[in-house]
Design a protein around this motif. Structure first.
Motif, short mmCIF file in Angstrom:
data_model
loop_
_atom_site.label_atom_id
_atom_site.label_comp_id
_atom_site.label_asym_id
_atom_site.label_seq_id
_atom_site.Cartn_x
_atom_site.Cartn_y
_atom_site.Cartn_z
N SER A 6 37.91 43.28 35.25
CA SER A 6 36.74 44.17 35.31
C SER A 6 35.40 43.48 35.50
CB SER A 6 36.67 45.01 34.02
OG SER A 6 36.39 44.17 32.92
N LEU A 7 35.32 42.18 35.24
CA LEU A 7 34.00 41.53 35.29
C LEU A 7 33.57 41.27 36.74
CD1 LEU A 7 34.64 38.90 32.46
CD2 LEU A 7 33.38 41.06 32.28
N SER A 8 32.25 41.15 36.92
CA SER A 8 31.71 40.88 38.26
C SER A 8 32.01 39.43 38.65
CB SER A 8 30.20 41.12 38.23
OG SER A 8 29.59 40.38 39.26
N ILE A 9 32.60 39.26 39.83
CA ILE A 9 32.90 37.90 40.32
C ILE A 9 31.58 37.18 40.60
CG2 ILE A 9 34.03 36.57 42.16
CD1 ILE A 9 35.97 37.97 40.20
N GLY A 10 30.59 37.91 41.11
CA GLY A 10 29.28 37.30 41.38
C GLY A 10 28.66 36.76 40.10
N ALA A 11 28.81 37.49 38.99
CA ALA A 11 28.25 37.03 37.71
C ALA A 11 28.98 35.77 37.24
CB ALA A 11 28.36 38.14 36.66
N ILE A 12 30.29 35.75 37.39
CA ILE A 12 31.06 34.56 36.99
C ILE A 12 30.65 33.37 37.86
CG2 ILE A 12 33.40 33.55 36.94
CD1 ILE A 12 34.44 36.40 36.28
N ALA A 13 30.39 33.64 39.16
CA ALA A 13 30.09 32.56 40.12
C ALA A 13 28.68 32.00 39.95
CB ALA A 13 30.27 33.08 41.54
#
Ligand code: NAI
Length: 283
Positions: free
Chosen positions: A122-129
């Motif tokens: 569910s988490l944003s990949i952009g936020a993780i990146a």
């Protein structure tokens, strides 16, 4: 079997053990990373047990034994000591951006060429990146149980390079699974659409339109769904569905507002298959 490049799986719980299983079965050495020694032993044991089950069902590639595959598994607690030539890192640690950033950051430093994949649901990949070499970061969303499920949802954020996406498409092919490519939107494609139908089915029960059994039979026989939306909600867990609905309400608006019946059932501990009761009696 052709030797494939080295891979790493970080987090050896429900999903990580399954992901390690399928990478090993596809011919890759796998470095399995856990947080501490006792969890590492349990994770390595889970991979071995899972491969054993596959061997007994005749599901391992021809000519390979569980022992061959387990010999290619390297358990470790040192994420910063991953082999430098690791081609693919998949993290399956708990669903928190900070934890995922920490482990993928260490992997990015140790493995300068590796694709950095997150199994987040569910988490944003952009936020993780955000703090990582973004061109190498991608979502690689496996489904549970990993060895049996055919789909991997690849989630690309604006910075993901085409080379990273193509490498993951090739990895998914090598696992004998099918990939879909989805932009980094809340709920990706699968959770968002699956939840929409699940929530509507719950509202229909709430409004007395039909029983759970009849709604599910309608979708199975009328629309060829392998499982009706309410039985599937029981299998996934009502608490899990509620958490996703709350997340998507926050991100996408009130059309994902959880029905009161879902809240009431979760409050009563009727969580579905795992608690013995949800929309069906599982006891
Ligand atoms: P889990 O709780 O079974 O496994 C997480 C593992 O990560 C645990 O074994 C834990 O010891 C380990 N861990 C925690 N911190 C760590 C660290 N710093 N370094 C290394 N290992 C660490 O969780 P599960 O269900 O496997 O979920 C993992 C991820 O997969 C989550 O992002 C979840 O949203 C996602 N996911 C889960 C699905 C499911 O059906 N359970 C389906 C698809 C995605």
């Amino acid at each position: 079997m052709d030797a494939r490049p080295t891979t790493a799986v970080i987090g050896g719980g429900t999903m990580g053990a399954g992901i390690a299983h399928v990478l090993l079965a596809a011919g890759s050495p796998v470095v399995l990373v856990e947080a501490d020694g006792s969890r590492l032993d349990a994770a390595a044991q889970a991979v071995s047990t899972s491969l054993d089950g596959a061997a007994q069902r005749g599901k391992l590639p021809e000519g390979t034994t569980r022992e061959d595959l387990v010999a290619r598994l390297t358990p470790t607690t040192a994420v910063d000591e991953l082999p430098a030539d690791t081609a693919l890192v998949v993290e399956a640690v708990p669903e928190r951006v900070d934890v995922k950033q920490t482990v993928l950051g260490a992997a990015a430093r140790a493995c300068p060429e590796a694709v950095l994949a997150s199994n987040t649901s569910s988490l944003s990949i952009g936020a993780i990146a955000a703090e990582l070499p973004g061109e190498r970061v991608i979502g690689m969303h496996f489904f549970n149980p990993v060895p049996a499920q055919k789909l991997v949802e690849l989630v690309v954020h604006p910075g993901t390079s085409e080379a990273t996406t193509q490498a993951c498409r090739d990895w998914v092919d090598a696992l004998g699974k099918t990939s879909i490519v989805v932009n980094d939107a809340p709920g990706f494609a699968t959770s968002r659409l699956g939840l929409t139908v699940g929530l509507e089915a719950i509202r229909m029960v709430e409004e007395g339109v039909a029983s759970p059994e009849d709604i599910d039979t309608g979708m199975q026989l009328g629309y060829r769904w392998p499982m009706g939306p309410l039985r599937l909600t029981d299998v996934v867990g009502l608490d899990v569905r509620l958490a996703i609905a709350e997340h998507l309400t926050q991100e996408l608006g009130p059309r994902f507002t959880p029905p009161q019946l879902l809240r009431d059932k979760v409050e009563r501990g009727e969580l579905g298959q795992k608690s013995g009761r949800g929309f069906y009696d599982w006891s």
